[in-house]
Write a protein that holds these residues in place. Structure first.
Motif, mmCIF file in Angstrom:
data_model
loop_
_atom_site.group_PDB
_atom_site.id
_atom_site.type_symbol
_atom_site.label_atom_id
_atom_site.label_comp_id
_atom_site.label_asym_id
_atom_site.label_seq_id
_atom_site.Cartn_x
_atom_site.Cartn_y
_atom_site.Cartn_z
ATOM 1 N N LEU A 14 26.342 65.427 36.240
ATOM 2 C CA LEU A 14 25.457 64.287 36.359
ATOM 3 C C LEU A 14 26.098 63.206 37.222
ATOM 4 C CD1 LEU A 14 24.092 63.909 32.719
ATOM 5 C CD2 LEU A 14 22.931 64.877 34.678
ATOM 6 N N THR A 15 25.257 62.477 37.951
ATOM 7 C CA THR A 15 25.746 61.340 38.725
ATOM 8 C C THR A 15 26.166 60.227 37.774
ATOM 9 O OG1 THR A 15 24.291 61.882 40.556
ATOM 10 C CG2 THR A 15 25.131 59.636 40.462
ATOM 11 N N LYS A 16 27.344 59.675 37.996
ATOM 12 C CA LYS A 16 27.860 58.635 37.107
ATOM 13 C C LYS A 16 28.160 57.375 37.904
ATOM 14 C CE LYS A 16 29.919 62.050 33.994
ATOM 15 N NZ LYS A 16 29.749 63.225 34.862
ATOM 16 N N THR A 17 28.021 56.227 37.236
ATOM 17 C CA THR A 17 28.201 54.927 37.869
ATOM 18 C C THR A 17 29.261 54.131 37.129
ATOM 19 O OG1 THR A 17 25.874 54.888 38.537
ATOM 20 C CG2 THR A 17 27.046 52.784 38.531
ATOM 21 N N ASN A 18 30.113 53.476 37.885
ATOM 22 C CA ASN A 18 31.123 52.599 37.300
ATOM 23 C C ASN A 18 30.441 51.305 36.861
ATOM 24 O OD1 ASN A 18 33.453 51.314 36.607
ATOM 25 N ND2 ASN A 18 34.318 51.246 38.660
ATOM 26 N N ILE A 19 30.373 51.029 35.548
ATOM 27 C CA ILE A 19 29.627 49.854 35.082
ATOM 28 C C ILE A 19 30.524 48.734 34.548
ATOM 29 C CG2 ILE A 19 27.500 51.135 34.648
ATOM 30 C CD1 ILE A 19 28.181 51.150 31.675
ATOM 31 N N ILE A 20 31.762 49.025 34.178
ATOM 32 C CA ILE A 20 32.709 47.987 33.757
ATOM 33 C C ILE A 20 34.055 48.292 34.403
ATOM 34 C CG2 ILE A 20 33.927 46.884 31.838
ATOM 35 C CD1 ILE A 20 31.625 47.684 30.008
ATOM 36 N N THR A 21 34.665 47.305 35.034
ATOM 37 C CA THR A 21 35.972 47.493 35.659
ATOM 38 C C THR A 21 36.910 46.356 35.264
ATOM 39 O OG1 THR A 21 35.047 48.648 37.572
ATOM 40 C CG2 THR A 21 37.230 47.688 37.840
ATOM 41 N N LYS A 22 38.103 46.714 34.802
ATOM 42 C CA LYS A 22 39.162 45.758 34.488
ATOM 43 C C LYS A 22 40.386 46.125 35.321
ATOM 44 C CE LYS A 22 36.745 43.657 31.326
ATOM 45 N NZ LYS A 22 36.324 42.243 31.500
ATOM 46 N N THR A 23 41.112 45.120 35.809
ATOM 47 C CA THR A 23 42.266 45.393 36.658
ATOM 48 C C THR A 23 43.488 44.620 36.194
ATOM 49 O OG1 THR A 23 41.690 43.618 38.204
ATOM 50 C CG2 THR A 23 40.798 45.806 38.666
ATOM 51 N N PHE A 24 44.649 45.142 36.550
ATOM 52 C CA PHE A 24 45.934 44.500 36.268
ATOM 53 C C PHE A 24 46.849 44.767 37.453
ATOM 54 C CE2 PHE A 24 50.195 45.011 33.998
ATOM 55 C CZ PHE A 24 50.466 43.653 33.980
ATOM 56 N N GLU A 25 47.307 43.704 38.098
ATOM 57 C CA GLU A 25 48.166 43.844 39.269
ATOM 58 C C GLU A 25 49.626 43.926 38.854
ATOM 59 O OE1 GLU A 25 47.386 40.723 42.038
ATOM 60 O OE2 GLU A 25 45.291 41.312 42.340
ATOM 61 N N THR A 26 50.371 44.830 39.493
ATOM 62 C CA THR A 26 51.791 45.003 39.211
ATOM 63 C C THR A 26 52.552 45.067 40.536
ATOM 64 O OG1 THR A 26 52.064 47.429 39.330
ATOM 65 C CG2 THR A 26 50.983 46.530 37.355
ATOM 66 N N PRO A 27 53.886 44.995 40.501
ATOM 67 C CA PRO A 27 54.654 45.099 41.744
ATOM 68 C C PRO A 27 54.551 46.463 42.421
ATOM 69 C CG PRO A 27 55.984 44.148 39.980
ATOM 70 C CD PRO A 27 54.742 44.682 39.344
ATOM 71 N N LEU A 28 54.057 47.462 41.711
ATOM 72 C CA LEU A 28 53.920 48.809 42.272
ATOM 73 C C LEU A 28 52.536 49.065 42.848
ATOM 74 C CD1 LEU A 28 55.743 50.707 39.407
ATOM 75 C CD2 LEU A 28 56.497 50.649 41.779
ATOM 76 N N GLY A 29 51.528 48.401 42.311
ATOM 77 C CA GLY A 29 50.143 48.623 42.699
ATOM 78 C C GLY A 29 49.229 48.146 41.589
ATOM 79 N N ASN A 30 47.965 48.520 41.655
ATOM 80 C CA ASN A 30 46.978 48.039 40.696
ATOM 81 C C ASN A 30 46.670 49.079 39.620
ATOM 82 O OD1 ASN A 30 46.735 45.697 42.197
ATOM 83 N ND2 ASN A 30 44.967 46.437 43.351
#
Length: 229
Positions: A14-30
């Motif tokens: 099934l086609t899926k959609t990203n509906i909630i996104t949380k991020t955390f930045e670090t010295p290595l990447g996100n």
């Protein structure tokens, strides 16, 4: 007809959609922690403030979802510290009999410099490590054995799913750059607690501090955040 537990965990067409996104930045990447659905409907319905965390509450087509954000308690139980951390607890409750397929990803993306990956699982823990010569980072969640224990004890994992998850067969799948959890098909009013922890610090091959930081017992974590049982 509603999907069975196993049909739900293997239904990937099934086609899926990203509906909630949380991020955390670090010295290595996100670090990206996001919820994917085969529907796009999402309504914000409230929020909560805890002693050591805060949350947002949403309703989707079939679920009520609270995402609690927090920092991991320091110092760790062995007295060590980490540079920084972030965690998400997802509390998911089925609110009707509609069928909706949900997945949660907690993954490392957009490396700032060249990094290496390694699996870092342990007793009760599914985890990966991301590192370079300067930094070490771990992403972790509870493994299938813990989820089965919680099913047996009716602790925010459906009792009817006892013995359907274990060390070798969890709802969370390891990926090179993180974790993917396929939410089982819940009955109305059933609920889930899922946790994703991230910790990073200066690389030290003699220390396992960032690994220990993401290896957290659910009840101790709830006590620290201030989530009532």
């Amino acid at each position: 007809m509603a999907a069975t537990f196993y049909q739900h965990l293997t239904h990937s067409n099934l086609t899926k959609t990203n509906i909630i996104t949380k991020t955390f930045e670090t010295p290595l990447g996100n670090i990206i922690c996001n919820l994917v659905s085969n529907y796009t409907l999402l309504h914000p319905v409230g929020h909560n403030t805890y002693e050591n965390g805060k949350s947002e509450i949403f309703e989707t087509v079939a679920h009520r979802i609270e995402i609690i954000e927090f920092k991991i308690r320091q110092p760790l139980y062995n007295g060590e510290t980490i540079t920084d951390s972030f965690g998400w607890v997802w509390k998911i409750q089925k609110r009707n009999n509609d069928s909706e397929l949900l997945e949660i990803f907690c993954v490392f993306e957009n490396p700032i410099d060249k990094v290496e990956f390694d699996s870092a699982c342990g007793e009760s823990l599914d985890a990966i490590e991301v590192y370079n010569e300067n930094w070490s980072l771990h992403i972790g969640t509870e493994d299938g054995e813990v989820l089965n224990y919680r099913a047996r004890n009716r602790d925010e994992f459906p009792a009817r799913l006892e013995n359907k998850v274990d060390f070798y067969n969890s709802i969370t799948k390891m990926q090179e750059n993180g974790l993917k959890t396929l939410i089982p098909n819940l009955n109305k009013d059933e609920d889930l607690h899922l946790q994703y922890l991230v910790a990073y610090g200066k690389r030290n091959i003699e220390s396992v501090n960032t690994w220990l930081a993401v290896d957290q017992d659910k009840r101790k974590l709830e006590n620290w955040i201030g989530i009532p049982w």
